[in-house]
Design a protein around this motif. Structure first.
Motif, PDB file in Angstrom:
ATOM      1  N   GLY A 169      55.977  25.264  27.353  1.00  0.00           N
ATOM      2  CA  GLY A 169      55.602  24.465  28.517  1.00  0.00           C
ATOM      3  C   GLY A 169      54.828  23.213  28.116  1.00  0.00           C
ATOM      4  N   THR A 170      53.988  23.336  27.098  1.00  0.00           N
ATOM      5  CA  THR A 170      53.238  22.180  26.594  1.00  0.00           C
ATOM      6  C   THR A 170      54.196  21.151  26.019  1.00  0.00           C
ATOM      7  OG1 THR A 170      51.357  23.616  26.099  1.00  0.00           O
ATOM      8  CG2 THR A 170      51.400  21.461  25.011  1.00  0.00           C
ATOM      9  N   ILE A 171      55.214  21.623  25.331  1.00  0.00           N
ATOM     10  CA  ILE A 171      56.213  20.721  24.750  1.00  0.00           C
ATOM     11  C   ILE A 171      56.935  19.967  25.862  1.00  0.00           C
ATOM     12  CG2 ILE A 171      58.342  20.571  23.383  1.00  0.00           C
ATOM     13  CD1 ILE A 171      55.710  21.297  21.790  1.00  0.00           C
ATOM     14  N   ARG A 172      57.371  20.688  26.896  1.00  0.00           N
ATOM     15  CA  ARG A 172      58.059  20.029  28.020  1.00  0.00           C
ATOM     16  C   ARG A 172      57.159  18.989  28.681  1.00  0.00           C
ATOM     17  NH1 ARG A 172      59.799  25.326  28.947  1.00  0.00           N
ATOM     18  NH2 ARG A 172      58.233  25.596  30.571  1.00  0.00           N
ATOM     19  N   GLN A 173      55.895  19.346  28.866  1.00  0.00           N
ATOM     20  CA  GLN A 173      54.950  18.425  29.496  1.00  0.00           C
ATOM     21  C   GLN A 173      54.738  17.175  28.642  1.00  0.00           C
ATOM     22  OE1 GLN A 173      50.732  19.539  29.627  1.00  0.00           O
ATOM     23  NE2 GLN A 173      50.848  19.220  31.855  1.00  0.00           N
ATOM     24  N   ARG A 174      54.589  17.361  27.347  1.00  0.00           N
ATOM     25  CA  ARG A 174      54.369  16.212  26.467  1.00  0.00           C
ATOM     26  C   ARG A 174      55.622  15.351  26.348  1.00  0.00           C
ATOM     27  NH1 ARG A 174      50.153  18.293  21.825  1.00  0.00           N
ATOM     28  NH2 ARG A 174      48.497  18.744  23.309  1.00  0.00           N
ATOM     29  N   LEU A 175      56.792  15.975  26.423  1.00  0.00           N
ATOM     30  CA  LEU A 175      58.024  15.175  26.431  1.00  0.00           C
ATOM     31  C   LEU A 175      58.068  14.293  27.675  1.00  0.00           C
ATOM     32  CD1 LEU A 175      60.764  17.653  25.137  1.00  0.00           C
ATOM     33  CD2 LEU A 175      60.231  15.403  24.177  1.00  0.00           C
ATOM     34  N   ALA A 176      57.715  14.856  28.818  1.00  0.00           N
ATOM     35  CA  ALA A 176      57.727  14.082  30.061  1.00  0.00           C
ATOM     36  C   ALA A 176      56.717  12.944  29.996  1.00  0.00           C
ATOM     37  CB  ALA A 176      57.442  14.997  31.254  1.00  0.00           C
ATOM     38  N   ARG A 177      55.500  13.231  29.554  1.00  0.00           N
ATOM     39  CA  ARG A 177      54.470  12.187  29.445  1.00  0.00           C
ATOM     40  C   ARG A 177      54.853  11.151  28.391  1.00  0.00           C
ATOM     41  NH1 ARG A 177      49.125  16.058  29.542  1.00  0.00           N
ATOM     42  NH2 ARG A 177      49.220  16.562  31.754  1.00  0.00           N
ATOM     43  N   GLY A 178      55.411  11.635  27.290  1.00  0.00           N
ATOM     44  CA  GLY A 178      55.836  10.735  26.224  1.00  0.00           C
ATOM     45  C   GLY A 178      56.949   9.804  26.671  1.00  0.00           C
ATOM     46  N   LYS A 179      57.882  10.330  27.478  1.00  0.00           N
ATOM     47  CA  LYS A 179      58.969   9.488  27.994  1.00  0.00           C
ATOM     48  C   LYS A 179      58.416   8.378  28.880  1.00  0.00           C
ATOM     49  CE  LYS A 179      62.617  12.950  27.874  1.00  0.00           C
ATOM     50  NZ  LYS A 179      63.470  13.850  28.680  1.00  0.00           N
ATOM     51  N   LYS A 180      57.426   8.720  29.691  1.00  0.00           N
ATOM     52  CA  LYS A 180      56.821   7.720  30.571  1.00  0.00           C
ATOM     53  C   LYS A 180      56.129   6.638  29.726  1.00  0.00           C
ATOM     54  CE  LYS A 180      53.619   7.191  34.392  1.00  0.00           C
ATOM     55  NZ  LYS A 180      52.637   7.813  35.255  1.00  0.00           N
ATOM     56  N   THR A 227      50.513  12.649  19.065  1.00  0.00           N
ATOM     57  CA  THR A 227      50.840  13.846  19.846  1.00  0.00           C
ATOM     58  C   THR A 227      52.256  13.797  20.397  1.00  0.00           C
ATOM     59  OG1 THR A 227      48.524  14.030  20.447  1.00  0.00           O
ATOM     60  CG2 THR A 227      50.078  15.222  21.819  1.00  0.00           C
ATOM     61  N   TYR A 228      52.666  12.644  20.895  1.00  0.00           N
ATOM     62  CA  TYR A 228      53.999  12.506  21.472  1.00  0.00           C
ATOM     63  C   TYR A 228      55.044  12.194  20.402  1.00  0.00           C
ATOM     64  CZ  TYR A 228      51.181  12.134  25.692  1.00  0.00           C
ATOM     65  OH  TYR A 228      50.274  12.371  26.687  1.00  0.00           O
ATOM     66  N   ARG A 229      54.655  11.367  19.428  1.00  0.00           N
ATOM     67  CA  ARG A 229      55.586  10.960  18.369  1.00  0.00           C
ATOM     68  C   ARG A 229      56.163  12.170  17.640  1.00  0.00           C
ATOM     69  NH1 ARG A 229      52.250   8.334  15.099  1.00  0.00           N
ATOM     70  NH2 ARG A 229      52.219   9.975  13.567  1.00  0.00           N
ATOM     71  N   GLN A 230      55.317  13.131  17.315  1.00  0.00           N
ATOM     72  CA  GLN A 230      55.784  14.327  16.613  1.00  0.00           C
ATOM     73  C   GLN A 230      56.892  15.020  17.394  1.00  0.00           C
ATOM     74  OE1 GLN A 230      52.183  16.698  16.414  1.00  0.00           O
ATOM     75  NE2 GLN A 230      52.153  16.390  14.215  1.00  0.00           N
ATOM     76  N   ILE A 231      56.653  15.218  18.671  1.00  0.00           N
ATOM     77  CA  ILE A 231      57.601  15.945  19.516  1.00  0.00           C
ATOM     78  C   ILE A 231      58.898  15.169  19.660  1.00  0.00           C
ATOM     79  CG2 ILE A 231      57.980  16.853  21.838  1.00  0.00           C
ATOM     80  CD1 ILE A 231      54.908  17.508  21.833  1.00  0.00           C
ATOM     81  N   PHE A 232      58.801  13.853  19.858  1.00  0.00           N
ATOM     82  CA  PHE A 232      60.012  13.033  19.979  1.00  0.00           C
ATOM     83  C   PHE A 232      60.842  13.089  18.701  1.00  0.00           C
ATOM     84  CE2 PHE A 232      58.510  11.512  23.893  1.00  0.00           C
ATOM     85  CZ  PHE A 232      59.495  10.753  24.495  1.00  0.00           C
ATOM     86  N   GLN A 233      60.176  12.996  17.552  1.00  0.00           N
ATOM     87  CA  GLN A 233      60.919  13.020  16.289  1.00  0.00           C
ATOM     88  C   GLN A 233      61.599  14.366  16.077  1.00  0.00           C
ATOM     89  OE1 GLN A 233      57.850  11.627  13.583  1.00  0.00           O
ATOM     90  NE2 GLN A 233      58.660   9.552  13.673  1.00  0.00           N
ATOM     91  N   LEU A 234      60.926  15.444  16.428  1.00  0.00           N
ATOM     92  CA  LEU A 234      61.555  16.762  16.283  1.00  0.00           C
ATOM     93  C   LEU A 234      62.699  16.943  17.273  1.00  0.00           C
ATOM     94  CD1 LEU A 234      58.394  18.972  15.710  1.00  0.00           C
ATOM     95  CD2 LEU A 234      60.183  18.459  14.037  1.00  0.00           C
ATOM     96  N   LYS A 235      62.500  16.495  18.504  1.00  0.00           N
ATOM     97  CA  LYS A 235      63.508  16.683  19.555  1.00  0.00           C
ATOM     98  C   LYS A 235      64.721  15.782  19.340  1.00  0.00           C
ATOM     99  CE  LYS A 235      64.693  17.942  23.886  1.00  0.00           C
ATOM    100  NZ  LYS A 235      64.940  19.313  24.252  1.00  0.00           N
ATOM    101  N   TYR A 236      64.471  14.503  19.162  1.00  0.00           N
ATOM    102  CA  TYR A 236      65.579  13.551  19.127  1.00  0.00           C
ATOM    103  C   TYR A 236      66.013  13.158  17.717  1.00  0.00           C
ATOM    104  CZ  TYR A 236      64.293  13.496  23.989  1.00  0.00           C
ATOM    105  OH  TYR A 236      63.988  13.890  25.272  1.00  0.00           O
ATOM    106  N   GLY A 237      65.134  13.288  16.745  1.00  0.00           N
ATOM    107  CA  GLY A 237      65.497  12.982  15.366  1.00  0.00           C
ATOM    108  C   GLY A 237      66.134  14.170  14.663  1.00  0.00           C
ATOM    109  N   TRP A 238      65.586  15.349  14.924  1.00  0.00           N
ATOM    110  CA  TRP A 238      66.068  16.562  14.264  1.00  0.00           C
ATOM    111  C   TRP A 238      66.931  17.424  15.162  1.00  0.00           C
ATOM    112  CZ3 TRP A 238      65.612  18.471   9.293  1.00  0.00           C
ATOM    113  CH2 TRP A 238      64.907  17.657   8.416  1.00  0.00           C
ATOM    114  N   GLY A 239      66.893  17.193  16.460  1.00  0.00           N
ATOM    115  CA  GLY A 239      67.710  17.968  17.382  1.00  0.00           C
ATOM    116  C   GLY A 239      67.171  19.371  17.652  1.00  0.00           C
ATOM    117  N   TYR A 240      65.865  19.547  17.475  1.00  0.00           N
ATOM    118  CA  TYR A 240      65.272  20.851  17.726  1.00  0.00           C
ATOM    119  C   TYR A 240      65.196  21.118  19.225  1.00  0.00           C
ATOM    120  CZ  TYR A 240      63.557  21.789  12.979  1.00  0.00           C
ATOM    121  OH  TYR A 240      63.458  22.063  11.644  1.00  0.00           O
ATOM    122  N   ALA A 241      65.365  22.374  19.595  1.00  0.00           N
ATOM    123  CA  ALA A 241      65.169  22.807  20.973  1.00  0.00           C
ATOM    124  C   ALA A 241      63.661  22.894  21.239  1.00  0.00           C
ATOM    125  CB  ALA A 241      65.821  24.174  21.188  1.00  0.00           C
TER     126      ALA A 241
END
Length: 179
Positions: A153-164, A126-140
């Motif tokens: 909002g779900t994306i922002r929440q999962r980014l925050a939880r994923g960072k932790k 769940t978090y890996r997908q978002i991290f790869q899209l955000k930081y690997g591909w540079g997607y907004a």
């Protein structure tokens, strides 16, 4: 194949899509099957993923690379997860149980990756997908929401939880981050 090509405008897009299709269709099916454990549902997930991929062809530079492979896997994983959710009313299994069993990493070449990249690969799907899209591909965040069919909002929440969680994984690996 003709259906997908009819969704594209230029010969360059059609050629790129054909290469993508022949390079990754089997991998996509395997990935979807690993989540869904059903041939027809896996085929449906691959179909949905290819439709979505037609929208993002311009962002794909090189077909035969780990970055593109990971992107394709993320898109098909998302499609399979959506189908699983629709079908779950017939199952007693929770998504968390499926996610624990599913560890498909797109056969990524791990030689030469950083400790942070290695930790990202250890994140739950769940978090890996978002991290790869955000930081690997540079997607907004809004683009990620579109790719994964989620709210921003779900994306922002999962980014925050994923960072932790990522910080905890890095600390376990002996890497301490400031701030």
């Amino acid at each position: 194949m003709l259906f997908y090509l009819s969704l594209l405008d230029t010969e360059e897009e059609k050629s790129k899509f054909e290469q993508l299709y022949y390079q990754y269709s089997k991998l996509m099916y395997l990935c979807a099957w690993e989540i869904l454990r059903d041939e027809q549902l896996a085929e449906d997930a691959v179909h949905e993923a290819f439709i979505k991929l037609t929208k993002y062809l311009k962002k794909i530079d090189e077909i035969k690379c780990n970055k593109t492979k990971r992107f394709v896997v993320i898109v098909v994983e998302s499609a399979a997860k959506d189908i699983w959710r629709k079908e779950k009313r017939n199952s007693h299994e929770t998504w968390e149980e499926v996610e624990r069993e599913y560890h498909f990493t797109a056969e990524v070449n791990v030689s030469g990756i950083t400790v942070i990249e290695e930790a990202i690969l250890k994140l739950p799907f769940t978090y890996r997908q978002i991290f790869q899209l955000k930081y690997g591909w540079g997607y907004a965040n809004r683009e990620i929401a579109d790719v994964l069919d989620m709210r921003e909002g779900t994306i922002r929440q999962r980014l925050a939880r994923g960072k932790k969680l990522l910080q905890e994984l890095l600390e376990d690996a002996g890497v301490h981050m400031n701030g």
